[in-house]
Design a protein around this motif. Structure first.
Motif, PDB file in Angstrom:
ATOM      1  N   VAL A   1       0.841  -1.150  -0.121  1.00  0.00           N
ATOM      2  CA  VAL A   1      -0.084  -0.055  -0.020  1.00  0.00           C
ATOM      3  C   VAL A   1       0.883   1.223   0.110  1.00  0.00           C
ATOM      4  O   VAL A   1       0.614   2.177  -0.860  1.00  0.00           O
ATOM      5  CB  VAL A   1      -0.914   0.042   1.404  1.00  0.00           C
ATOM      6  N   ASN A   2       1.936   1.186   0.787  1.00  0.00           N
ATOM      7  CA  ASN A   2       2.826   2.665   0.710  1.00  0.00           C
ATOM      8  C   ASN A   2       3.650   2.552  -0.347  1.00  0.00           C
ATOM      9  O   ASN A   2       3.571   3.607  -0.831  1.00  0.00           O
ATOM     10  CB  ASN A   2       3.791   2.297   1.998  1.00  0.00           C
TER      11      ASN A   2
ATOM     12  N   GLN B   1       2.486   6.834  -6.857  1.00  0.00           N
ATOM     13  CA  GLN B   1       1.463   7.697  -7.361  1.00  0.00           C
ATOM     14  C   GLN B   1       1.806   8.959  -7.129  1.00  0.00           C
ATOM     15  O   GLN B   1       1.703  10.066  -7.755  1.00  0.00           O
ATOM     16  CB  GLN B   1       0.041   7.209  -6.937  1.00  0.00           C
ATOM     17  N   SER B   2       2.630   9.427  -5.915  1.00  0.00           N
ATOM     18  CA  SER B   2       3.009  10.698  -5.632  1.00  0.00           C
ATOM     19  C   SER B   2       4.267  10.904  -6.488  1.00  0.00           C
ATOM     20  O   SER B   2       4.514  12.405  -6.324  1.00  0.00           O
ATOM     21  CB  SER B   2       3.476  10.705  -3.999  1.00  0.00           C
ATOM     22  N   ARG B   3       5.085  10.185  -6.981  1.00  0.00           N
ATOM     23  CA  ARG B   3       6.119  10.687  -7.864  1.00  0.00           C
ATOM     24  C   ARG B   3       6.040  11.162  -9.153  1.00  0.00           C
ATOM     25  O   ARG B   3       5.768  10.548 -10.078  1.00  0.00           O
ATOM     26  CB  ARG B   3       7.290   9.702  -7.936  1.00  0.00           C
ATOM     27  N   THR B   4       5.941  12.554  -9.155  1.00  0.00           N
ATOM     28  CA  THR B   4       5.703  13.221 -10.498  1.00  0.00           C
ATOM     29  C   THR B   4       7.040  13.575 -11.066  1.00  0.00           C
ATOM     30  O   THR B   4       7.019  13.997 -11.932  1.00  0.00           O
ATOM     31  CB  THR B   4       4.668  14.256 -10.406  1.00  0.00           C
TER      32      THR B   4
ATOM     33  N   ILE C   1       9.803  11.779 -11.592  1.00  0.00           N
ATOM     34  CA  ILE C   1      10.355  10.701 -12.122  1.00  0.00           C
ATOM     35  C   ILE C   1       9.881  10.103 -13.432  1.00  0.00           C
ATOM     36  O   ILE C   1       8.534   9.978 -13.374  1.00  0.00           O
ATOM     37  CB  ILE C   1      10.783   9.778 -11.142  1.00  0.00           C
ATOM     38  N   THR C   2      10.725   9.772 -14.535  1.00  0.00           N
ATOM     39  CA  THR C   2       9.957   9.333 -15.848  1.00  0.00           C
ATOM     40  C   THR C   2      10.030   7.783 -15.892  1.00  0.00           C
ATOM     41  O   THR C   2       9.403   7.277 -16.582  1.00  0.00           O
ATOM     42  CB  THR C   2      10.522   9.964 -16.964  1.00  0.00           C
ATOM     43  N   HIS C   3      10.720   7.355 -14.786  1.00  0.00           N
ATOM     44  CA  HIS C   3      11.015   5.703 -14.927  1.00  0.00           C
ATOM     45  C   HIS C   3      11.370   5.213 -13.313  1.00  0.00           C
ATOM     46  O   HIS C   3      12.157   5.753 -12.698  1.00  0.00           O
ATOM     47  CB  HIS C   3      12.083   5.300 -15.854  1.00  0.00           C
ATOM     48  N   ILE C   4      10.359   4.355 -12.937  1.00  0.00           N
ATOM     49  CA  ILE C   4      10.805   3.904 -11.661  1.00  0.00           C
ATOM     50  C   ILE C   4      10.889   2.376 -11.712  1.00  0.00           C
ATOM     51  O   ILE C   4      10.089   1.727 -12.297  1.00  0.00           O
ATOM     52  CB  ILE C   4       9.811   4.228 -10.625  1.00  0.00           C
ATOM     53  N   THR C   5      11.963   1.900 -11.286  1.00  0.00           N
ATOM     54  CA  THR C   5      11.839   0.297 -11.231  1.00  0.00           C
ATOM     55  C   THR C   5      11.821  -0.161  -9.562  1.00  0.00           C
ATOM     56  O   THR C   5      12.373   0.262  -8.942  1.00  0.00           O
ATOM     57  CB  THR C   5      13.562  -0.174 -11.684  1.00  0.00           C
ATOM     58  N   VAL C   6      11.122  -1.093  -9.628  1.00  0.00           N
ATOM     59  CA  VAL C   6      10.607  -1.685  -8.273  1.00  0.00           C
ATOM     60  C   VAL C   6      11.231  -2.948  -8.289  1.00  0.00           C
ATOM     61  O   VAL C   6      10.851  -3.818  -8.979  1.00  0.00           O
ATOM     62  CB  VAL C   6       9.013  -1.601  -7.729  1.00  0.00           C
ATOM     63  N   ILE C   7      12.159  -3.365  -7.199  1.00  0.00           N
ATOM     64  CA  ILE C   7      12.800  -4.263  -7.143  1.00  0.00           C
ATOM     65  C   ILE C   7      12.305  -5.518  -6.187  1.00  0.00           C
ATOM     66  O   ILE C   7      12.195  -4.989  -4.927  1.00  0.00           O
ATOM     67  CB  ILE C   7      14.374  -4.352  -6.685  1.00  0.00           C
TER      68      ILE C   7
END
Length: 159
Positions: free
Chosen positions: A24-25, A31-34, A36-42
């Motif tokens: 959830v966090n 959703q709050s990150r405007t 950054i154009t690319h986010i990788t979640v590991i």
């Protein structure tokens, strides 16, 4: 044009701790990150436990086998880069979903595979495995590999 990137590590696996709040966090953070154009979640390889008491939920139907018994899931992954997929386990067997919309599930209670195109059949009412055997075989190979050769590894088990 400069593209900013971020790499975010998700919850530590194999702890038996509830990963729902972390999910959830994570989603709220993404959703709050405007900026950054690319986010990788590991996601490190391992088991992640999601407990329904603290997860936000989305109702969905497992398949056309269970239309009168909607299930709940903690989060859904969408908009994957080309040729990417998500593999997940469930109480009835593992499944793989490609970003192209193909979904293959091993329905363990009957030991059968089911293939759906989520773009045209989002409620998974029409198993089209006989119509697209090459796609089913390709996804089956990936699914079995991701389950370390044992589809039983894709089944939820009591802790």
């Amino acid at each position: 044009m400069y593209h900013q990137q971020a790499v975010i590590a998700f919850h530590i696996p194999d702890t038996k701790e509830d990963a729902s709040l972390a999910a959830v966090n994570l989603i709220k953070h993404l959703q709050s990150r405007t900026d950054i154009t690319h986010i990788t979640v590991i996601f490190s390889k391992g088991r992640y436990d999601f407990y329904p008491d603290s997860a936000f939920t989305r109702e969905y139907y497992i398949s056309n086998h269970d239309q009168h018994n909607p299930q709940k899931g903690c989060f859904r992954v969408v908009t994957l880069p080309e040729s990417r997929y998500v593999v997940y386990g469930s109480n009835i067997g593992p499944a793989i979903i490609e970003n192209s919309g193909w979904k293959l599930r091993h329905y363990a209670p009957k030991n059968v595979f089911e293939l759906y195109n989520l773009n045209t059949d989002p409620q998974e009412r029409n198993n089209i495995i006989d119509k697209y055997p090459q796609i089913a075989e390709r996804l089956k190979t990936i699914l079995i590999n991701e389950c370390d050769g044992n589809l039983g590894n894709g089944m939820n088990r009591a802790a």
